[in-house]
Design a protein around this motif. Structure first.
Motif, PDB file in Angstrom:
ATOM      1  N   LYS A  20      41.439  71.945 101.065  1.00  0.00           N
ATOM      2  CA  LYS A  20      40.065  71.659 101.479  1.00  0.00           C
ATOM      3  C   LYS A  20      39.729  70.176 101.319  1.00  0.00           C
ATOM      4  O   LYS A  20      39.068  69.579 102.187  1.00  0.00           O
ATOM      5  N   ASP A  21      40.201  69.575 100.231  1.00  0.00           N
ATOM      6  CA  ASP A  21      39.940  68.141 100.012  1.00  0.00           C
ATOM      7  C   ASP A  21      40.592  67.291 101.102  1.00  0.00           C
ATOM      8  O   ASP A  21      39.990  66.326 101.592  1.00  0.00           O
ATOM      9  N   ILE A  22      41.812  67.648 101.470  1.00  0.00           N
ATOM     10  CA  ILE A  22      42.502  66.901 102.525  1.00  0.00           C
ATOM     11  C   ILE A  22      41.763  67.057 103.849  1.00  0.00           C
ATOM     12  O   ILE A  22      41.528  66.079 104.568  1.00  0.00           O
ATOM     13  N   SER A  23      41.396  68.296 104.177  1.00  0.00           N
ATOM     14  CA  SER A  23      40.687  68.556 105.436  1.00  0.00           C
ATOM     15  C   SER A  23      39.362  67.800 105.498  1.00  0.00           C
ATOM     16  O   SER A  23      39.005  67.238 106.537  1.00  0.00           O
ATOM     17  N   LYS A  24      38.647  67.769 104.397  1.00  0.00           N
ATOM     18  CA  LYS A  24      37.374  67.038 104.356  1.00  0.00           C
ATOM     19  C   LYS A  24      37.610  65.556 104.620  1.00  0.00           C
ATOM     20  O   LYS A  24      36.827  64.902 105.321  1.00  0.00           O
ATOM     21  N   ASN A  25      38.698  65.022 104.071  1.00  0.00           N
ATOM     22  CA  ASN A  25      39.006  63.610 104.282  1.00  0.00           C
ATOM     23  C   ASN A  25      39.539  63.333 105.687  1.00  0.00           C
ATOM     24  O   ASN A  25      39.612  62.168 106.106  1.00  0.00           O
ATOM     25  N   LEU A  26      39.900  64.379 106.391  1.00  0.00           N
ATOM     26  CA  LEU A  26      40.307  64.242 107.790  1.00  0.00           C
ATOM     27  C   LEU A  26      39.109  64.420 108.720  1.00  0.00           C
ATOM     28  O   LEU A  26      39.249  64.353 109.939  1.00  0.00           O
ATOM     29  N   GLY A  27      37.918  64.657 108.117  1.00  0.00           N
ATOM     30  CA  GLY A  27      36.694  64.756 108.899  1.00  0.00           C
ATOM     31  C   GLY A  27      36.204  66.169 109.145  1.00  0.00           C
ATOM     32  O   GLY A  27      35.186  66.370 109.810  1.00  0.00           O
ATOM     33  N   TYR A  28      36.913  67.162 108.594  1.00  0.00           N
ATOM     34  CA  TYR A  28      36.507  68.554 108.809  1.00  0.00           C
ATOM     35  C   TYR A  28      35.357  68.926 107.881  1.00  0.00           C
ATOM     36  O   TYR A  28      35.338  68.540 106.705  1.00  0.00           O
ATOM     37  N   SER A  29      34.397  69.685 108.401  1.00  0.00           N
ATOM     38  CA  SER A  29      33.254  70.128 107.601  1.00  0.00           C
ATOM     39  C   SER A  29      33.316  71.637 107.400  1.00  0.00           C
ATOM     40  O   SER A  29      33.356  72.398 108.384  1.00  0.00           O
ATOM     41  N   TYR A  30      33.349  72.091 106.161  1.00  0.00           N
ATOM     42  CA  TYR A  30      33.413  73.503 105.867  1.00  0.00           C
ATOM     43  C   TYR A  30      32.061  74.195 106.027  1.00  0.00           C
ATOM     44  O   TYR A  30      31.938  75.388 105.843  1.00  0.00           O
ATOM     45  N   SER A  31      31.037  73.428 106.356  1.00  0.00           N
ATOM     46  CA  SER A  31      29.718  74.018 106.568  1.00  0.00           C
ATOM     47  C   SER A  31      29.532  74.509 107.996  1.00  0.00           C
ATOM     48  O   SER A  31      28.526  75.097 108.340  1.00  0.00           O
ATOM     49  N   LYS A  32      30.550  74.220 108.840  1.00  0.00           N
ATOM     50  CA  LYS A  32      30.452  74.609 110.250  1.00  0.00           C
ATOM     51  C   LYS A  32      30.504  76.125 110.371  1.00  0.00           C
ATOM     52  O   LYS A  32      31.197  76.785 109.664  1.00  0.00           O
TER      53      LYS A  32
END
Length: 247
Positions: free
Chosen positions: A235-247
Motif C-alpha cells: 500500500k505504501d508503494i502504491s500510494k507513492n506511485l500516485g494510487y489513492s485507496y480512497s477511490k
C-alpha cells in the motif's frame, strides 16, 4: 526470418539524437542492404507504427509506438526506484527475501530483489522468469488484470497445458477478493510466499511485491505478522506511485 529481424535492428540502430531521420539511400550506403529489402522492412515498421514517412522528402523517422514503449520502460524504472526503499525496509523487518515482479505475456519477471541476510533463504535472481499461473508472485498479477485480459491468459494457459484450469480460476477469484495471496510449496518445495499487487496512479496493476522464505520459519503468529507487513508495504508503494485507496 532471423536475417530479416537482424536487418531490421541494424536499420533502427542507425537512428541517433543527431540523425533523427533517414532516407533509403542513406540506409543502403550505411548497411549495404538492397533497396528492395530496406523498403520491405520500413514498410513493415510503418504499418506497425514504429516508423513514419515524411511524404514531402520521403525520409523516415521513429514512430509513436517507440514513444509508447519508451514511456513503459521509463515507468518501470521509476516504479523500481519508488519501490526499492520500501523493499529494503520490508526485508529488514521480516528478515526474508523480497522481490519485485512484472507481468510479461504468460510469465512473471523479477526486476528487483533484496536477499534475506539469513543463511537459509529463498534464492532469487533479477531477470528470473516463471510461469504466471504458478506461485504467489505470478498469480497475484494474473488475478488483478482486467477481466478480459485475465480470461484471455487463462484460456492460453489451458491450451498450453492441455486441460481445464478450474482450480486456477477459483484461486484467482479468491485472490482478487482478499487483495493478496499466500502459498506454501506451490512452486518451490519447502518455501512460502506472500504477494500483493502494486497499483499506479490510474489504478492499474503495475507489478507485485513478494515476501518469500523457508516454511520452517513460519508459525501461525509469524504468518499473520508477515502478511500484514507485506500488505502495508504494498500500500505504501502504491500510494507513492500516485494510487489513492480512497477511490
Amino acid at each position: 526470418m532471423i536475417k530479416s529481424f537482424h536487418k531490421m535492428f541494424e536499420i533502427l540502430s542507425l537512428f541517433t539524437m543527431e540523425r533523427t531521420s533517414l532516407a533509403i539511400s542513406e540506409i543502403e550506403e550505411a548497411l549495404n542492404i538492397p533497396k528492395s529489402t530496406i523498403f520491405r522492412i520500413l514498410n513493415t515498421l510503418e504499418n506497425g507504427g514504429f516508423i513514419t514517412k515524411n511524404p514531402e522528402n520521403h525520409r523516415y523517422s521513429l514512430g509513436a509506438e517507440f514513444f509508447r514503449l519508451g514511456s513503459i520502460f521509463n515507468c518501470q524504472l521509476d516504479f523500481r526506484s519508488v519501490a526499492l526503499p520500501f523493499m529494503k525496509e520490508l526485508a529488514k523487518e521480516s528478515s526474508e527475501t523480497i522481490e519485485l515482479n512484472i507481468i510479461d505475456d504468460l510469465s512473471r519477471v523479477c526486476i528487483e530483489k533484496i536477499d534475506s541476510t539469513l543463511a537459509v533463504r529463498n534464492f532469487v535472481r533479477v531477470g528470473d522468469r516463471h510461469p504466471i499461473h504458478l506461485g504467489a508472485s505470478g498469480k497475484i498479477l494474473l488475478a488483478n488484470l482486467p477481466d478480459n485480459e485475465m480470461e484471455e491468459k487463462v484460456l492460453r494457459i489451458e491450451k498450453e497445458l492441455g486441460k481445464p484450469q478450474k482450480k486456477l480460476r477459483e484461486d484467482l477469484i479468491r485472490i482478487r477478493e482478499h487483495g493478496y495471496t499466500f502459498t506454501k510449496g506451490e512452486r518451490v518445495p519447502g518455501s512460502f510466499a506472500i504477494a500483493a499487487p502494486l497499483f499506479d496512479v490510474y489504478g492499474e496493476t503495475i507489478g507485485s511485491i513478494t515476501l518469500a522464505g523457508p516454511i520452517q520459519r513460519l508459525s501461525e503468529e509469524r504468518e499473520s505478522f508477515l502478511i500484514n507487513l507485506l500488505i502495508n508495504s504494498a500500500k505504501d508503494i502504491s500510494k507513492n506511485l500516485g494510487y489513492s485507496y480512497s477511490k
